[in-house]
Enzyme design. Structure first.
Site, PDB file in Angstrom:
ATOM      1  N   ASN A  63       4.986   6.129   3.218  1.00 17.80           N
ATOM      2  CA  ASN A  63       4.188   6.813   2.194  1.00 17.80           C
ATOM      3  C   ASN A  63       3.980   8.300   2.443  1.00 17.80           C
ATOM      4  O   ASN A  63       3.222   8.948   1.734  1.00 17.80           O
ATOM      5  CB  ASN A  63       2.831   6.111   2.067  1.00 17.80           C
ATOM      6  CG  ASN A  63       3.002   4.644   1.741  1.00 17.80           C
ATOM      7  OD1 ASN A  63       3.779   4.299   0.848  1.00 17.80           O
ATOM      8  ND2 ASN A  63       2.319   3.781   2.473  1.00 17.80           N
ATOM      9  N   THR A  64       4.607   8.825   3.487  1.00 18.74           N
ATOM     10  CA  THR A  64       4.613  10.273   3.715  1.00 18.74           C
ATOM     11  C   THR A  64       6.057  10.718   3.583  1.00 18.74           C
ATOM     12  O   THR A  64       6.894  10.337   4.405  1.00 18.74           O
ATOM     13  CB  THR A  64       4.033  10.608   5.107  1.00 18.74           C
ATOM     14  OG1 THR A  64       2.644  10.247   5.115  1.00 18.74           O
ATOM     15  CG2 THR A  64       4.154  12.094   5.425  1.00 18.74           C
ATOM     16  N   LYS A  77       6.209   4.246  16.863  1.00 22.61           N
ATOM     17  CA  LYS A  77       6.104   3.145  15.888  1.00 22.61           C
ATOM     18  C   LYS A  77       7.263   3.207  14.906  1.00 22.61           C
ATOM     19  O   LYS A  77       7.465   4.208  14.228  1.00 22.61           O
ATOM     20  CB  LYS A  77       4.769   3.192  15.155  1.00 22.61           C
ATOM     21  CG  LYS A  77       4.599   1.978  14.216  1.00 22.61           C
ATOM     22  CD  LYS A  77       3.170   1.810  13.730  1.00 22.61           C
ATOM     23  CE  LYS A  77       3.032   0.602  12.828  1.00 22.61           C
ATOM     24  NZ  LYS A  77       1.679   0.427  12.311  1.00 22.61           N
ATOM     25  N   ASN A 110       0.834  -1.202   0.000  1.00 25.76           N
ATOM     26  CA  ASN A 110       0.000   0.000   0.000  1.00 25.76           C
ATOM     27  C   ASN A 110       0.868   1.251   0.000  1.00 25.76           C
ATOM     28  O   ASN A 110       1.974   1.273   0.526  1.00 25.76           O
ATOM     29  CB  ASN A 110      -0.958  -0.008   1.201  1.00 25.76           C
ATOM     30  CG  ASN A 110      -0.378   0.679   2.426  1.00 25.76           C
ATOM     31  OD1 ASN A 110      -0.456   1.905   2.553  1.00 25.76           O
ATOM     32  ND2 ASN A 110       0.253  -0.089   3.307  1.00 25.76           N
ATOM     33  N   ASN A 135       6.179  -1.239  11.279  1.00 23.64           N
ATOM     34  CA  ASN A 135       5.354  -0.796  10.152  1.00 23.64           C
ATOM     35  C   ASN A 135       5.647  -1.694   8.945  1.00 23.64           C
ATOM     36  O   ASN A 135       6.345  -2.698   9.064  1.00 23.64           O
ATOM     37  CB  ASN A 135       5.668   0.672   9.843  1.00 23.64           C
ATOM     38  CG  ASN A 135       4.427   1.431   9.396  1.00 23.64           C
ATOM     39  OD1 ASN A 135       3.713   0.962   8.497  1.00 23.64           O
ATOM     40  ND2 ASN A 135       4.160   2.575   9.987  1.00 23.64           N
ATOM     41  N   SER A 163       5.722   5.345   8.495  1.00 21.30           N
ATOM     42  CA  SER A 163       5.041   5.084   7.234  1.00 21.30           C
ATOM     43  C   SER A 163       5.978   5.440   6.092  1.00 21.30           C
ATOM     44  O   SER A 163       6.580   6.517   6.089  1.00 21.30           O
ATOM     45  CB  SER A 163       3.769   5.915   7.116  1.00 21.30           C
ATOM     46  OG  SER A 163       3.316   5.858   5.776  1.00 21.30           O
ATOM     47  N   PHE A 184      -1.962   8.237   4.328  1.00 22.65           N
ATOM     48  CA  PHE A 184      -2.817   8.800   5.384  1.00 22.65           C
ATOM     49  C   PHE A 184      -4.053   9.558   4.864  1.00 22.65           C
ATOM     50  O   PHE A 184      -4.278  10.721   5.237  1.00 22.65           O
ATOM     51  CB  PHE A 184      -2.046   9.786   6.286  1.00 22.65           C
ATOM     52  CG  PHE A 184      -0.841   9.243   6.994  1.00 22.65           C
ATOM     53  CD1 PHE A 184      -0.650   7.887   7.180  1.00 22.65           C
ATOM     54  CD2 PHE A 184       0.113  10.122   7.507  1.00 22.65           C
ATOM     55  CE1 PHE A 184       0.470   7.398   7.843  1.00 22.65           C
ATOM     56  CE2 PHE A 184       1.230   9.645   8.177  1.00 22.65           C
ATOM     57  CZ  PHE A 184       1.408   8.296   8.345  1.00 22.65           C
TER      58      PHE A 184
HETATM   59  C1  FMN Z   1      -3.555  -0.794   3.676  1.00 24.40           C
HETATM   60  C2  FMN Z   1      -2.715  -0.529   4.882  1.00 24.40           C
HETATM   61  C3  FMN Z   1      -2.758   0.718   5.495  1.00 24.40           C
HETATM   62  C4  FMN Z   1      -1.967   0.987   6.609  1.00 24.40           C
HETATM   63  N1  FMN Z   1      -2.050   2.203   7.210  1.00 24.40           N
HETATM   64  C5  FMN Z   1      -1.305   2.458   8.315  1.00 24.40           C
HETATM   65  C6  FMN Z   1      -1.424   3.690   8.978  1.00 24.40           C
HETATM   66  O1  FMN Z   1      -2.215   4.566   8.618  1.00 24.40           O
HETATM   67  N2  FMN Z   1      -0.613   3.913  10.049  1.00 24.40           N
HETATM   68  C7  FMN Z   1       0.263   2.973  10.520  1.00 24.40           C
HETATM   69  O2  FMN Z   1       0.975   3.225  11.493  1.00 24.40           O
HETATM   70  N3  FMN Z   1       0.355   1.769   9.913  1.00 24.40           N
HETATM   71  C8  FMN Z   1      -0.399   1.494   8.842  1.00 24.40           C
HETATM   72  N4  FMN Z   1      -0.303   0.271   8.236  1.00 24.40           N
HETATM   73  C9  FMN Z   1       0.678  -0.711   8.764  1.00 24.40           C
HETATM   74  C10 FMN Z   1       0.053  -1.701   9.749  1.00 24.40           C
HETATM   75  O3  FMN Z   1      -0.397  -1.049  10.907  1.00 24.40           O
HETATM   76  C11 FMN Z   1       1.095  -2.780  10.148  1.00 24.40           C
HETATM   77  O4  FMN Z   1       2.161  -2.130  10.824  1.00 24.40           O
HETATM   78  C12 FMN Z   1       1.663  -3.528   8.963  1.00 24.40           C
HETATM   79  O5  FMN Z   1       0.675  -3.747   7.975  1.00 24.40           O
HETATM   80  C13 FMN Z   1       2.218  -4.891   9.364  1.00 24.40           C
HETATM   81  O6  FMN Z   1       1.211  -5.723   9.915  1.00 24.40           O
HETATM   82  P1  FMN Z   1       0.455  -6.867   9.057  1.00 24.40           P
HETATM   83  O7  FMN Z   1       1.516  -7.668   8.358  1.00 24.40           O
HETATM   84  O8  FMN Z   1      -0.304  -7.656  10.087  1.00 24.40           O
HETATM   85  O9  FMN Z   1      -0.433  -6.175   8.106  1.00 24.40           O
HETATM   86  C14 FMN Z   1      -1.098  -0.025   7.123  1.00 24.40           C
HETATM   87  C15 FMN Z   1      -1.075  -1.280   6.512  1.00 24.40           C
HETATM   88  C16 FMN Z   1      -1.857  -1.543   5.414  1.00 24.40           C
HETATM   89  C17 FMN Z   1      -1.804  -2.918   4.787  1.00 24.40           C
END
Ligand code: FMN
Length: 349
Positions: free
Chosen positions: A179-180, A212, A110, A241, A177, A114
């Site tokens: 993406n920022t 984080k 992704n 993350n 993140s 935000f």
């Molecule tokens: C579509 C998507 C959006 C995410 N948005 C955020 C976010 O806004 N803020 C954040 O700290 N992490 C975000 N994450 C990261 C998740 O919180 C997590 O740290 C990461 O996906 C690893 O966990 P997982 O393998 O169980 O998905 C996002 C992950 C995904 C897949």
């Protein structure tokens, strides 16, 4: 019931673009009435950050950025949620498409950036939910707006903490993140000090701040970052993350952004283990990245996580996963002679 419903609709959802499917599901979950959570096995009750948690399994940030469906997360059996990332002002995020499924890898990529309604809307929703006396812990993850200049990022965190801090059991400062633009550069002792000073100036009473981190920090840098997190009085670390690395994926892909799900698991676990070696028991770690089973959750806990979170596996496995991870985790603790989660934390380090 929700488990079998998800099984039924999953093939249809997976024919849609990933974000469209996500919005549809969240829309349905938003109507969920508040109800008592399912019972958690007693050996999963745990105390972290000075707070009691029914169980150590939480929803990771990003799934419910705008606090649309908190009652549903409680009913699915989560011990806590991390809502957000919330930004100060509403913003659209990056252009779509911005989420992709990698089906065979049980992964997502992704580059959301935000998108969200902004702090005021989210704060009001959480206030309303708090009024219903929720039985799960509420973490709120905060981040800067995309157009906030680097020298004003700390002010964004302080303003967000000022509005949301008293509504949250803990606040997560998202510095990781991918993406920022520029955000990950804040994972440094100097920038952490700057953020701490701004947060202190905001004087939010009784707030717990966690940081984080990304799974892409070189080992040599992780030590000094961990030390300053502890020295500056942050209460915990969320690791990790998504990753911008693609090694574990084993294929090349043109999708840009953060990789999550199964290919992230071992990288996250290695990061958790390294952090645990640095911080010991001085601050707790919330372990996240690639958890799709009780064994995965247990592995993160043994690597040093006091609590765990998941996101991507929920999409692939469905909502029944939360209860099955909790049941499996309880059995694994018993098998290995641990009376509680806290006894297993860091057992492999
Ligand atoms: C579509 C998507 C959006 C995410 N948005 C955020 C976010 O806004 N803020 C954040 O700290 N992490 C975000 N994450 C990261 C998740 O919180 C997590 O740290 C990461 O996906 C690893 O966990 P997982 O393998 O169980 O998905 C996002 C992950 C995904 C897949």
């Amino acid at each position: 019931m929700i488990e079998s419903f998800y099984k039924l609709v999953k093939p249809m959802l997976f024919r849609l673009d990933a974000e469209t499917a996500h919005r549809l599901v969240l829309g349905m979950l938003s109507a969920w009435p508040i109800a008592d959570p399912p019972a958690s096995p007693t050996n999963l009750n745990t105390r972290v950050l000075g707070l009691d948690f029914r169980n150590p399994v939480g929803l990771a940030a990003g799934m419910d950025k705008d606090a649309i469906a908190p009652a549903a997360w409680q009913s699915l059996g989560f011990g806590f949620v991390e809502l957000g990332t919330v930004t100060r002002r509403p913003q659209p995020g990056n252009l779509r498409p911005r989420v992709w499924r990698l089906l065979e890898h049980r992964a997502l990529i992704n580059r959301m950036g935000f998108p969200g309604k902004g702090v005021e809307t989210v704060a009001r929703r959480i206030e309303e939910f708090r009024g219903k006396e929720p039985k799960l812990r509420i973490g709120i993850n905060i981040g800067p707006n995309k157009d906030t200049p680097a020298d004003k990022v700390a002010d964004d965190y302080a303003a967000l903490a000022g509005r949301l801090g008293t509504l949250a059991d803990f606040v997560v400062i998202n510095l990781s993140s991918p993406n920022t633009p520029g955000l990950r550069a804040f994972q440094s002792p100097e920038r952490l000090r700057e953020i701490r000073a701004a947060l202190d100036a905001a004087r939010v009473p009784n707030v717990r701040y966690l940081i984080k981190l990304s799974p892409d920090i070189a080992d040599a840098e992780l030590g000094p970052i961990c030390e300053s997190i502890v020295d500056l009085g942050f209460e915990g670390i969320v690791a990790t993350n998504t990753t911008i690395a693609r090694e574990e994926l084993g294929i090349s892909t043109s999708y840009e952004g953060g990789l999550s799900g199964a290919p992230l698991r071992d990288r996250s676990r290695a990061t958790i283990r390294t952090i645990r070696r640095h911080v010991g028991t001085r601050v707790p770690i919330i372990g996240v990245g690639g958890i799709a089973s009780a064994a995965d959750a247990y592995g993160h806990i043994r690597a040093g996580a006091s609590l765990v979170e998941l996101y991507t596996s929920l999409i692939y496995e469905g909502p029944g996963l939360v209860k099955s991870i909790n049941a499996g985790l309880s059995a694994l603790l018993t098998r290995d002679g641990f009376r509680s989660i806290s006894e297993a934390v860091g057992a492999d380090v």
